[in-house]
Design a protein around this motif. Structure first.
Motif, PDB file in Angstrom:
ATOM      1  N   ARG A   1      17.936  42.010  51.250  1.00 20.20           N
ATOM      2  CA  ARG A   1      18.071  42.787  52.492  1.00 20.20           C
ATOM      3  C   ARG A   1      18.611  44.179  52.180  1.00 20.20           C
ATOM      4  O   ARG A   1      18.129  45.185  52.714  1.00 20.20           O
ATOM      5  N   ALA A   2      19.608  44.254  51.277  1.00 15.51           N
ATOM      6  CA  ALA A   2      20.172  45.547  50.891  1.00 15.51           C
ATOM      7  C   ALA A   2      19.136  46.392  50.157  1.00 15.51           C
ATOM      8  O   ALA A   2      19.018  47.595  50.406  1.00 15.51           O
ATOM      9  N   LEU A   3      18.371  45.780  49.269  1.00 20.36           N
ATOM     10  CA  LEU A   3      17.336  46.525  48.547  1.00 20.36           C
ATOM     11  C   LEU A   3      16.280  47.052  49.513  1.00 20.36           C
ATOM     12  O   LEU A   3      15.840  48.204  49.401  1.00 20.36           O
ATOM     13  N   ASP A   4      15.883  46.233  50.471  1.00 20.94           N
ATOM     14  CA  ASP A   4      14.909  46.674  51.481  1.00 20.94           C
ATOM     15  C   ASP A   4      15.442  47.880  52.257  1.00 20.94           C
ATOM     16  O   ASP A   4      14.698  48.812  52.562  1.00 20.94           O
ATOM     17  N   PHE A   5      16.739  47.882  52.572  1.00 25.05           N
ATOM     18  CA  PHE A   5      17.347  49.004  53.286  1.00 25.05           C
ATOM     19  C   PHE A   5      17.324  50.267  52.428  1.00 25.05           C
ATOM     20  O   PHE A   5      16.837  51.314  52.857  1.00 25.05           O
ATOM     21  N   TRP A   6      17.876  50.178  51.203  1.00 26.37           N
ATOM     22  CA  TRP A   6      18.020  51.375  50.374  1.00 26.37           C
ATOM     23  C   TRP A   6      16.676  51.930  49.918  1.00 26.37           C
ATOM     24  O   TRP A   6      16.472  53.151  49.929  1.00 26.37           O
ATOM     25  N   ALA A   7      15.733  51.067  49.573  1.00 24.48           N
ATOM     26  CA  ALA A   7      14.427  51.542  49.123  1.00 24.48           C
ATOM     27  C   ALA A   7      13.525  51.896  50.305  1.00 24.48           C
ATOM     28  O   ALA A   7      12.843  52.921  50.278  1.00 24.48           O
ATOM     29  N   GLY A   8      13.542  51.069  51.336  1.00 22.25           N
ATOM     30  CA  GLY A   8      12.650  51.282  52.473  1.00 22.25           C
ATOM     31  C   GLY A   8      13.136  52.340  53.440  1.00 22.25           C
ATOM     32  O   GLY A   8      12.515  53.392  53.595  1.00 22.25           O
ATOM     33  N   LYS A   9      14.264  52.096  54.078  1.00 25.13           N
ATOM     34  CA  LYS A   9      14.752  53.013  55.106  1.00 25.13           C
ATOM     35  C   LYS A   9      15.335  54.298  54.537  1.00 25.13           C
ATOM     36  O   LYS A   9      15.151  55.374  55.097  1.00 25.13           O
ATOM     37  N   MET A  10      16.071  54.191  53.426  1.00 26.48           N
ATOM     38  CA  MET A  10      16.724  55.377  52.857  1.00 26.48           C
ATOM     39  C   MET A  10      15.831  56.143  51.886  1.00 26.48           C
ATOM     40  O   MET A  10      16.119  57.281  51.547  1.00 26.48           O
ATOM     41  N   GLY A  11      14.761  55.530  51.417  1.00 24.88           N
ATOM     42  CA  GLY A  11      13.826  56.214  50.525  1.00 24.88           C
ATOM     43  C   GLY A  11      14.311  56.336  49.088  1.00 24.88           C
ATOM     44  O   GLY A  11      13.829  57.178  48.335  1.00 24.88           O
ATOM     45  N   PHE A  12      15.263  55.495  48.678  1.00 28.38           N
ATOM     46  CA  PHE A  12      15.764  55.528  47.304  1.00 28.38           C
ATOM     47  C   PHE A  12      14.732  54.902  46.372  1.00 28.38           C
ATOM     48  O   PHE A  12      13.921  54.071  46.778  1.00 28.38           O
ATOM     49  N   THR A  13      14.769  55.278  45.104  1.00 27.48           N
ATOM     50  CA  THR A  13      13.900  54.720  44.075  1.00 27.48           C
ATOM     51  C   THR A  13      14.608  53.547  43.409  1.00 27.48           C
ATOM     52  O   THR A  13      15.785  53.651  43.061  1.00 27.48           O
ATOM     53  N   ILE A  14      13.891  52.455  43.227  1.00 35.34           N
ATOM     54  CA  ILE A  14      14.444  51.310  42.503  1.00 35.34           C
ATOM     55  C   ILE A  14      14.334  51.633  41.017  1.00 35.34           C
ATOM     56  O   ILE A  14      13.230  51.790  40.491  1.00 35.34           O
ATOM     57  N   THR A  15      15.472  51.778  40.347  1.00 37.27           N
ATOM     58  CA  THR A  15      15.459  52.108  38.924  1.00 37.27           C
ATOM     59  C   THR A  15      15.672  50.883  38.046  1.00 37.27           C
ATOM     60  O   THR A  15      15.325  50.907  36.860  1.00 37.27           O
ATOM     61  N   ARG A  16      16.230  49.820  38.616  1.00 35.22           N
ATOM     62  CA  ARG A  16      16.409  48.578  37.860  1.00 35.22           C
ATOM     63  C   ARG A  16      16.547  47.432  38.849  1.00 35.22           C
ATOM     64  O   ARG A  16      17.294  47.519  39.812  1.00 35.22           O
ATOM     65  N   ASP A  17      15.815  46.360  38.581  1.00 36.59           N
ATOM     66  CA  ASP A  17      15.902  45.131  39.365  1.00 36.59           C
ATOM     67  C   ASP A  17      15.565  44.002  38.416  1.00 36.59           C
ATOM     68  O   ASP A  17      14.401  43.785  38.071  1.00 36.59           O
ATOM     69  N   MET A  18      16.600  43.304  37.957  1.00 35.97           N
ATOM     70  CA  MET A  18      16.403  42.263  36.954  1.00 35.97           C
ATOM     71  C   MET A  18      17.391  41.130  37.179  1.00 35.97           C
ATOM     72  O   MET A  18      18.409  41.315  37.857  1.00 35.97           O
TER      73      MET A  18
END
Length: 118
Positions: A13-30
């Protein structure tokens, strides 16, 4: 400073917020133990947020009190309008302060953050 940690209950849910709504780039997800190591970076680059699963035994921040993470905007009114249109909830619209402009927004986990412009 290269990273700031944000503690959340639901990493997806947090990743969806930061990447989706805030437009941040996912630099690492592991994978990281039983959870994930997630880093996101603002559109203009800079300090990354580490979105970490909070341990239920850890103390929590005082509810309805912004934490001390401040995001900068070149044009806070425009940024406020763009983020609000994407579904970001603001608990305080941009207001003039003695040091500049300030707004407060809430992520989908209930954490409050400052948005500022000098």
């Amino acid at each position: 400073m290269s990273q700031v940690t944000v503690y959340v209950e639901d990493q997806q849910r947090a990743l969806d917020f930061w990447a989706g709504k805030m437009g941040f780039t996912i630099t690492r997800d592991m994978p990281y133990g039983e959870n994930r190591w997630i880093e996101v970076e603002p559109p203009a680059g800079g300090t990354r947020l580490v979105v970490t699963k909070a341990d239920p035994q850890w103390p929590t921040l005082v509810k309805d009190t912004p934490n001390y993470v401040l995001f900068h905007a070149d044009d806070i009114v425009k940024t406020h309008e763009e983020l609000a249109a994407r579904g970001v909830e603001f608990t305080q619209a941009p207001t003039q302060q003695p040091w500049g402009w300030s707004a407060v927004f809430k992520d989908d986990e209930g954490n409050l953050f400052h948005l500022g412009q000098r």
